[in-house]
Enzyme design. Sequence first.
Site, PDB file in Angstrom:
ATOM      1  N   ILE A  29      72.091  -5.722 -20.919  1.00  0.00           N
ATOM      2  CA  ILE A  29      71.861  -6.355 -22.217  1.00  0.00           C
ATOM      3  C   ILE A  29      71.657  -5.279 -23.286  1.00  0.00           C
ATOM      4  O   ILE A  29      72.169  -5.396 -24.405  1.00  0.00           O
ATOM      5  CB  ILE A  29      70.653  -7.296 -22.136  1.00  0.00           C
ATOM      6  CG1 ILE A  29      71.014  -8.534 -21.311  1.00  0.00           C
ATOM      7  CG2 ILE A  29      70.181  -7.691 -23.534  1.00  0.00           C
ATOM      8  CD1 ILE A  29      69.836  -9.439 -21.017  1.00  0.00           C
ATOM      9  N   ASP A  73      61.483   7.365 -18.722  1.00  0.00           N
ATOM     10  CA  ASP A  73      60.694   6.485 -17.866  1.00  0.00           C
ATOM     11  C   ASP A  73      59.447   6.184 -18.683  1.00  0.00           C
ATOM     12  O   ASP A  73      58.669   7.089 -18.992  1.00  0.00           O
ATOM     13  CB  ASP A  73      60.338   7.192 -16.558  1.00  0.00           C
ATOM     14  CG  ASP A  73      59.509   6.329 -15.619  1.00  0.00           C
ATOM     15  OD1 ASP A  73      58.819   5.406 -16.099  1.00  0.00           O
ATOM     16  OD2 ASP A  73      59.535   6.580 -14.402  1.00  0.00           O
ATOM     17  N   VAL A  74      59.256   4.929 -19.074  1.00  0.00           N
ATOM     18  CA  VAL A  74      58.175   4.609 -20.010  1.00  0.00           C
ATOM     19  C   VAL A  74      56.798   4.879 -19.424  1.00  0.00           C
ATOM     20  O   VAL A  74      55.810   4.883 -20.163  1.00  0.00           O
ATOM     21  CB  VAL A  74      58.268   3.145 -20.498  1.00  0.00           C
ATOM     22  CG1 VAL A  74      59.479   2.958 -21.400  1.00  0.00           C
ATOM     23  CG2 VAL A  74      58.299   2.160 -19.328  1.00  0.00           C
ATOM     24  N   TYR A 164      61.216 -16.758 -10.269  1.00  0.00           N
ATOM     25  CA  TYR A 164      60.984 -15.747 -11.312  1.00  0.00           C
ATOM     26  C   TYR A 164      59.634 -15.062 -11.122  1.00  0.00           C
ATOM     27  O   TYR A 164      59.412 -13.961 -11.613  1.00  0.00           O
ATOM     28  CB  TYR A 164      61.085 -16.387 -12.691  1.00  0.00           C
ATOM     29  CG  TYR A 164      61.276 -15.406 -13.818  1.00  0.00           C
ATOM     30  CD1 TYR A 164      62.300 -14.465 -13.780  1.00  0.00           C
ATOM     31  CD2 TYR A 164      60.444 -15.423 -14.938  1.00  0.00           C
ATOM     32  CE1 TYR A 164      62.488 -13.564 -14.807  1.00  0.00           C
ATOM     33  CE2 TYR A 164      60.630 -14.528 -15.981  1.00  0.00           C
ATOM     34  CZ  TYR A 164      61.639 -13.604 -15.915  1.00  0.00           C
ATOM     35  OH  TYR A 164      61.817 -12.705 -16.952  1.00  0.00           O
ATOM     36  N   LYS A 171      56.223 -11.957 -19.032  1.00  0.00           N
ATOM     37  CA  LYS A 171      57.015 -12.229 -20.235  1.00  0.00           C
ATOM     38  C   LYS A 171      56.239 -13.090 -21.225  1.00  0.00           C
ATOM     39  O   LYS A 171      56.424 -12.958 -22.444  1.00  0.00           O
ATOM     40  CB  LYS A 171      58.332 -12.912 -19.853  1.00  0.00           C
ATOM     41  CG  LYS A 171      59.318 -12.006 -19.127  1.00  0.00           C
ATOM     42  CD  LYS A 171      59.828 -10.878 -20.006  1.00  0.00           C
ATOM     43  CE  LYS A 171      60.975 -10.141 -19.334  1.00  0.00           C
ATOM     44  NZ  LYS A 171      61.498  -9.021 -20.157  1.00  0.00           N
ATOM     45  N   THR A 202      72.767  -8.857 -14.449  1.00  0.00           N
ATOM     46  CA  THR A 202      72.396  -7.483 -14.757  1.00  0.00           C
ATOM     47  C   THR A 202      71.666  -6.874 -13.568  1.00  0.00           C
ATOM     48  O   THR A 202      71.244  -7.575 -12.647  1.00  0.00           O
ATOM     49  CB  THR A 202      71.479  -7.432 -15.992  1.00  0.00           C
ATOM     50  OG1 THR A 202      70.266  -8.146 -15.694  1.00  0.00           O
ATOM     51  CG2 THR A 202      72.156  -8.083 -17.195  1.00  0.00           C
ATOM     52  N   ALA A 204      68.700  -5.680 -13.584  1.00  0.00           N
ATOM     53  CA  ALA A 204      67.322  -6.158 -13.591  1.00  0.00           C
ATOM     54  C   ALA A 204      67.202  -7.520 -12.912  1.00  0.00           C
ATOM     55  O   ALA A 204      66.174  -7.826 -12.300  1.00  0.00           O
ATOM     56  CB  ALA A 204      66.808  -6.245 -15.024  1.00  0.00           C
TER      57      ALA A 204
END
Length: 263
Positions: A29, A73-74, A164, A171, A202, A204
Amino acid sequence: MALPDETDLPPILAGRKALVVGVANEHSIAWGCARALRRAGADIAMTYLNEKARPHVEPLARAVEAPIFLPLDVRDRAQVDALFDAVARKWDRLDVLVHSIAFAPKEALQGRVTDCPRDGFLAAMDVSCWSFLDLARRAEPLMRQGGAMVTMTYLGANEVVENYGVMGPVKAALESAVRYVATELGPKGIRVHAVSPGPLATRAASGIRDFDALMKQVVVRAPAHRLVTIDEIGAACVFLASPYAAAMTGETLYIDGGYHVLA
């Protein structure tokens, strides 16, 4: 109706500086967003997760002529520091931030939310939610003339989506964070949004059990009777970053063929 060819797109973001994080490959995305922003005239900074991912992302960075292309890498504060130092040195400003990063360990994602291990929950929240707050805080001083921040969410934030798992609560936290950041940064002309795409194949999404069945269900039930594309999500990102969305902030914008309106 197909999206217009790139030669037909007006350069409504000409001269804008955009940082896009989360590109993993050409199916991401984030890649749809980077490509659309570039077609709209923006200059693009892109990141890649690690050396394993670099060969998949580097050709994409070349395709959008990204003058900034760095590892991110956050969870590595040194890498985040280096990225924003590079943006400040190269551009001395930032107009658009696109955050398209999510992660949950397999044991946290595929089990019951009730049984989610603490470490798995914290890892999912750290990478998928807190990282957006961290990047927004760092982008704020570079958006001296205002700007737009966009992150990616999913319907599971507001409804229970089978399989999920823990990403639903994570989220939900991300969408709440968007509203708070939008309120806090609004006086500076910085607009903040979440985009909620329909399911896409994707990397992810590959960790979600029975994801193919979910995509088939969306095709059958969604009013549009099809899946959305990364280019359509990118077009939404361009709109949110453009003057056409100047009076919008704090929104969750669904790009899902209308699936979210179904009971």
